[in-house]
Design a protein around this motif. Structure first.
Motif, PDB file in Angstrom:
ATOM      1  N   THR A  96       0.825  -1.207   0.000  1.00 39.70           N
ATOM      2  CA  THR A  96       0.000   0.000   0.000  1.00 39.70           C
ATOM      3  C   THR A  96       0.859   1.259   0.000  1.00 39.70           C
ATOM      4  OG1 THR A  96      -1.546  -1.290   1.364  1.00 39.70           O
ATOM      5  CG2 THR A  96      -2.057   1.030   1.015  1.00 39.70           C
ATOM      6  N   GLN A 178       0.843  -0.106   7.709  1.00 39.31           N
ATOM      7  CA  GLN A 178      -0.433   0.091   8.391  1.00 39.31           C
ATOM      8  C   GLN A 178      -0.968   1.499   8.152  1.00 39.31           C
ATOM      9  OE1 GLN A 178      -0.641   0.752  12.655  1.00 39.31           O
ATOM     10  NE2 GLN A 178      -2.183  -0.863  12.824  1.00 39.31           N
ATOM     11  N   GLU A 181      -2.233   1.932   4.605  1.00 37.08           N
ATOM     12  CA  GLU A 181      -3.518   1.267   4.396  1.00 37.08           C
ATOM     13  C   GLU A 181      -4.662   2.062   5.033  1.00 37.08           C
ATOM     14  OE1 GLU A 181      -5.568  -3.159   4.827  1.00 37.08           O
ATOM     15  OE2 GLU A 181      -3.420  -2.893   5.138  1.00 37.08           O
ATOM     16  N   ILE A 182      -4.441   2.606   6.216  1.00 38.84           N
ATOM     17  CA  ILE A 182      -5.464   3.443   6.864  1.00 38.84           C
ATOM     18  C   ILE A 182      -5.803   4.638   5.977  1.00 38.84           C
ATOM     19  CG2 ILE A 182      -5.894   5.024   8.795  1.00 38.84           C
ATOM     20  CD1 ILE A 182      -4.232   3.071  10.537  1.00 38.84           C
ATOM     21  N   TRP A 184      -5.360   4.966   2.743  1.00 35.54           N
ATOM     22  CA  TRP A 184      -6.039   4.480   1.527  1.00 35.54           C
ATOM     23  C   TRP A 184      -7.532   4.274   1.801  1.00 35.54           C
ATOM     24  CZ3 TRP A 184      -6.597  -1.277   0.840  1.00 35.54           C
ATOM     25  CH2 TRP A 184      -7.357  -1.577  -0.291  1.00 35.54           C
ATOM     26  N   LYS A 185      -7.858   3.662   2.939  1.00 38.19           N
ATOM     27  CA  LYS A 185      -9.263   3.433   3.283  1.00 38.19           C
ATOM     28  C   LYS A 185      -9.974   4.755   3.558  1.00 38.19           C
ATOM     29  CE  LYS A 185      -8.595  -1.276   4.884  1.00 38.19           C
ATOM     30  NZ  LYS A 185      -8.568  -2.235   6.012  1.00 38.19           N
ATOM     31  N   ALA A 186      -9.253   5.697   4.177  1.00 39.53           N
ATOM     32  CA  ALA A 186      -9.851   7.012   4.410  1.00 39.53           C
ATOM     33  C   ALA A 186     -10.156   7.712   3.086  1.00 39.53           C
ATOM     34  CB  ALA A 186      -8.914   7.868   5.258  1.00 39.53           C
ATOM     35  N   GLU A 187      -9.269   7.565   2.108  1.00 38.88           N
ATOM     36  CA  GLU A 187      -9.507   8.147   0.786  1.00 38.88           C
ATOM     37  C   GLU A 187     -10.767   7.552   0.168  1.00 38.88           C
ATOM     38  OE1 GLU A 187      -7.638  10.572  -1.218  1.00 38.88           O
ATOM     39  OE2 GLU A 187      -7.195  11.007   0.880  1.00 38.88           O
ATOM     40  N   ALA A 188     -10.942   6.252   0.318  1.00 37.10           N
ATOM     41  CA  ALA A 188     -12.113   5.583  -0.243  1.00 37.10           C
ATOM     42  C   ALA A 188     -13.406   6.047   0.426  1.00 37.10           C
ATOM     43  CB  ALA A 188     -11.969   4.067  -0.094  1.00 37.10           C
ATOM     44  N   LEU A 189     -13.294   6.529   1.670  1.00 40.16           N
ATOM     45  CA  LEU A 189     -14.465   6.989   2.418  1.00 40.16           C
ATOM     46  C   LEU A 189     -14.706   8.494   2.274  1.00 40.16           C
ATOM     47  CD1 LEU A 189     -13.918   4.865   5.647  1.00 40.16           C
ATOM     48  CD2 LEU A 189     -15.763   4.579   3.990  1.00 40.16           C
TER      49      LEU A 189
END
Length: 215
Positions: A96, A178, A181-182, A184-189
Motif C-alpha cells: 500500500t 499500516q 492502508e489506513i 487508503w481506506k480514508a480516501e475511499a471513504l
C-alpha cells in the motif's frame, strides 16, 4: 553480541515476510556489527529461507569480505556512512505504501497529518524521488533526508527505515504499511481530514521531545 545481531537479522527477514511486506527474494536488511563491518542479506535468496551462512559481510567502503550481498548495498552503505548512529537498515516492499507513490506521484510525503499516533511515533514520512534500483543514485537520493528522517517511502520502489536496532527498523516498516492502508481506506471513504493547526503544533512539539527514534 555479533551472533545475537545476526540472529536478529534472520528474525527480521521472517517477520517481514510473514507480514506480507516482502515477497520471494525482494528487499534487504543489514546491521552494523561491533567491529564496524556490515552484515547484509544475500542477493537472490527468499527472505523466508535466509540462513546464517547465507549472510554477506562487507566493509563500510563496500569491499565484499564474504557472501553475495544484496544489489541494494549502495543504499545501505550510504546511510551507514552518513549517519554514525545507524545500526540497522531495512528495505522492504510494503504494497500500500508503494501504491501511494504510484497513484500520487506529486506527493512529497505521506499525507499522515490526521493521525496523531503517526506524528508521535514517526514524524513526517517523506517520499524519496525515484532512482533505478541497485544504483549509486539510490543512496545519493537519500542523503537530503538524512539524518532527519528514519522512515521513508522510496518512490515506485518500497519502504526504507534505519535505526539503532533491528526492532526499530522492522517495526518502522510494519507501521508504514499500516498507516498507508489506513490512509487508503480514508480516501475511499471521502478523504482523510487533517488535524487542526494547533493540534499539529502540539503533537510535533511532543515528537521533538520524544526524540528521533521510530517507536
Amino acid at each position: 553480541m555479533s551472533d545475537a545481531l545476526l540472529h536478529d537479522l534472520l528474525d527480521g527477514c521472517r517477520r517481514l515476510h510473514a507480514g506480507g511486506l516482502l515477497a520471494a527474494s525482494d528487499g534487504n536488511l543489514s546491521v552494523r556489527l561491533p567491529n564496524g563491518l556490515i552484515a547484509m542479506t544475500p542477493s537472490g535468496v527468499p527472505k523466508a529461507k535466509v540462513r546464517l551462512e547465507d549472510l554477506a559481510h562487507l566493509t563500510l567502503e563496500g569491499d565484499i569480505l564474504s557472501g553475495r550481498p544484496s544489489s541494494e548495498r549502495a543504499m545501505h552503505l550510504a546511510i551507514y556512512r552518513a549517519v554514525p548512529e545507524a545500526r540497522a537498515v531495512v528495505h522492504a516492499h510494503p504494497p500500500t505504501a508503494i501504491a501511494w507513490s504510484l497513484a500520487r506521484p506529486e506527493l512529497a510525503e505521506l499525507p499522515s497529518d490526521g493521525l496523531p499516533e503517526v506524528i508521535l511515533a514517526a514524524g513526517r514520512i517523506p517520499i524519496v524521488p525515484m532512482a533505478v534500483p541497485g544504483t549509486e543514485a539510490m543512496g545519493a537520493n537519500l542523503l537530503p533526508f538524512l539524518p532527519a528522517h528514519r522512515l521513508m517511502i522510496l518512490a515506485r520502489h518500497g519502504g526504507l527505515c534505519w535505526g539503532e536496532h533491528l526492532d526499530e527498523t522492522v517495526g518502522g516498516l510494519e507501521r508504514l504499511e499500516q498507516v498507508a492502508e489506513i490512509l487508503w481506506k480514508a480516501e475511499a471513504l471521502g478523504g482523510a481530514k487533517p488535524l487542526s493547526a494547533a493540534d499539529l503544533e502540539e503533537l510535533r512539539a511532543l515528537r521533538a521531545r520524544i526524540g528521533p527514534k521510530i517507536i
